[in-house]
Design an enzyme around this catalytic site. Sequence first.
Site, short mmCIF file in Angstrom:
data_model
loop_
_atom_site.label_atom_id
_atom_site.label_comp_id
_atom_site.label_asym_id
_atom_site.label_seq_id
_atom_site.Cartn_x
_atom_site.Cartn_y
_atom_site.Cartn_z
N SER A 30 -11.31 8.43 -12.38
CA SER A 30 -11.58 9.86 -12.30
C SER A 30 -11.85 10.82 -13.42
O SER A 30 -11.30 11.21 -14.06
CB SER A 30 -10.54 11.18 -11.63
OG SER A 30 -10.59 10.08 -10.39
N HIS A 61 -16.28 10.17 -10.76
CA HIS A 61 -17.16 8.42 -10.30
C HIS A 61 -18.49 8.50 -10.79
O HIS A 61 -19.12 7.84 -9.28
CB HIS A 61 -16.64 8.00 -9.57
CG HIS A 61 -14.91 7.57 -9.66
ND1 HIS A 61 -14.03 6.25 -10.22
CD2 HIS A 61 -13.60 9.39 -9.46
CE1 HIS A 61 -12.82 7.07 -10.17
NE2 HIS A 61 -12.85 8.36 -9.17
N HIS A 83 -11.94 3.19 -4.21
CA HIS A 83 -10.51 3.22 -4.04
C HIS A 83 -10.47 3.00 -2.31
O HIS A 83 -10.92 2.68 -1.45
CB HIS A 83 -10.37 4.88 -3.94
CG HIS A 83 -10.20 5.09 -5.48
ND1 HIS A 83 -11.31 5.95 -6.10
CD2 HIS A 83 -9.66 5.40 -6.79
CE1 HIS A 83 -11.53 6.24 -6.80
NE2 HIS A 83 -9.75 6.12 -7.00
N TYR A 85 -8.38 4.47 -0.39
CA TYR A 85 -8.58 5.75 0.61
C TYR A 85 -10.10 5.98 0.87
O TYR A 85 -9.85 6.55 1.15
CB TYR A 85 -7.90 6.78 -0.14
CG TYR A 85 -8.23 7.85 -1.63
CD1 TYR A 85 -9.81 7.90 -1.65
CD2 TYR A 85 -8.07 7.51 -2.05
CE1 TYR A 85 -10.24 8.80 -2.58
CE2 TYR A 85 -8.19 7.61 -3.81
CZ TYR A 85 -9.35 8.42 -3.55
OH TYR A 85 -9.89 9.22 -4.45
N GLU A 86 -11.04 5.31 0.01
CA GLU A 86 -12.19 5.55 0.74
C GLU A 86 -12.56 4.61 2.06
O GLU A 86 -13.81 5.32 2.63
CB GLU A 86 -13.26 5.27 -0.36
CG GLU A 86 -13.34 5.80 -1.89
CD GLU A 86 -13.64 5.30 -2.83
OE1 GLU A 86 -15.11 6.33 -3.08
OE2 GLU A 86 -13.61 5.33 -3.31
N ALA A 113 -6.84 9.04 -13.68
CA ALA A 113 -5.84 11.06 -13.91
C ALA A 113 -5.11 10.02 -12.69
O ALA A 113 -4.61 10.11 -11.62
CB ALA A 113 -7.11 11.30 -13.11
N MET A 214 -3.41 6.88 -7.46
CA MET A 214 -4.12 6.54 -6.40
C MET A 214 -4.74 5.50 -6.74
O MET A 214 -5.86 5.03 -6.18
CB MET A 214 -4.61 7.45 -5.42
CG MET A 214 -4.08 8.20 -5.24
SD MET A 214 -5.08 10.26 -3.92
CE MET A 214 -4.52 11.30 -4.09
N SER A 215 -4.46 5.06 -8.19
CA SER A 215 -5.70 3.26 -8.32
C SER A 215 -4.94 2.69 -9.14
O SER A 215 -3.73 2.82 -9.09
CB SER A 215 -6.91 3.80 -8.89
OG SER A 215 -6.54 5.02 -10.61
N ASN A 238 -2.29 16.89 -14.32
CA ASN A 238 -2.12 17.93 -13.02
C ASN A 238 -0.50 17.32 -13.85
O ASN A 238 0.52 16.74 -13.21
CB ASN A 238 -2.10 18.02 -12.42
CG ASN A 238 -2.53 16.81 -11.27
OD1 ASN A 238 -3.41 16.04 -11.32
ND2 ASN A 238 -1.32 17.01 -10.24
N HIS A 252 -8.29 18.62 -6.08
CA HIS A 252 -9.36 17.53 -7.53
C HIS A 252 -9.86 17.96 -8.69
O HIS A 252 -10.50 17.78 -9.98
CB HIS A 252 -10.55 17.13 -6.90
CG HIS A 252 -11.24 15.78 -7.55
ND1 HIS A 252 -10.48 14.65 -8.39
CD2 HIS A 252 -12.51 15.51 -7.35
CE1 HIS A 252 -11.69 13.57 -8.40
NE2 HIS A 252 -12.37 14.82 -7.94
N1 HPA Z 1 -1.38 12.81 -7.27
C1 HPA Z 1 -1.85 11.80 -7.15
N2 HPA Z 1 -2.73 11.42 -7.54
C2 HPA Z 1 -3.43 11.75 -8.12
C3 HPA Z 1 -2.77 12.94 -9.11
C4 HPA Z 1 -1.66 13.67 -8.42
O1 HPA Z 1 -0.53 15.25 -8.45
N3 HPA Z 1 -3.43 14.04 -10.50
C5 HPA Z 1 -4.31 12.99 -10.23
N4 HPA Z 1 -4.49 11.95 -9.28
#
Ligand code: HPA
Length: 279
Positions: A30, A61, A83, A85-86, A113, A214-215, A238, A252
């Site tokens: 990402s 992406h 992903h 989740y998509e 990310a 998530m990847s 973050n 996001h």
């Molecule tokens: N959680 C899950 N996936 C993420 C995060 C998060 O805080 N930041 C970037 N991808």
Amino acid sequence: MYNRKDFQRAASVIQSRSSLRPTIGLVLGSGLGKLADELLARVVIPYTDIPLWPVSTVEGHTGNLVIGELEGQVVAVQQGRAHFYEGYTMAEVTFPIRVMKELGIHTLLLTNAAGGVNTSYQVGDLMLLEDHINLPGMAGANPLMGPNDEALGLRFVGMSQAYDRRLRQRALEVAREHDIPLHSGVYFGLSGPFFETPAEIRMIRALGGDAVGMSTVNEVLVARHADMRVMACSGITNQTIDAVDTDMETNHEEVLEAGEIIVPRLITILKGLLSNFPI
Ligand code: HPA
């Protein structure tokens, strides 16, 4: 389920578009796709041109496979990934890794990310994956489930050395040379697409996770099944939130914004690695 012919067909379409023969693959997560602009003599192949290749629906992406040269190495770069989740299946999410193997790629450098769970991590820091915890995978959601094609890899795959030690050592040296904050830690892989609750973050920390995302872990499983060398690096986009009754919320946009600090750092690390190949 796909079979080897599907991977080979996709690989031959890619090979018909470029005479370069990559041996190193990169996957850009990402907001990190800009790294592909650094490639020389590049050929850009939209994912939609490659049979069966999954296209990410997520902002940040781009959706191209870029083949070119970086620091004297021929590389194939995935600008964005699909992903779970998509709504893609595990087989779809990891299809590109199998195709990369058919292209002759033996080393895979993955980026993502991730949220910082370790309280010493700052936004913009990098974390080299020295290990992972694959919670959905342990519960049965993983791409190695089902019949095993011995031509692709072993039925039972060892995961104690998933992240190549020599590649990690070199990455740490490059980071030190350039004063880049690069941690080594445990990536906690989840399916998403929701960000975690504070209680989940405290659980992840208690279980030994340093960053959450998530990847990546599914791609790592398939790459190791295919006997590729793997390195993976998270950009901490973050701080995760570990207490309720706060005004903060993970989103996001902050993930994409942090990419601005992270991309130049990742470029330095990856270029430093590539300029030293073979490692
Ligand atoms: N959680 C899950 N996936 C993420 C995060 C998060 O805080 N930041 C970037 N991808």
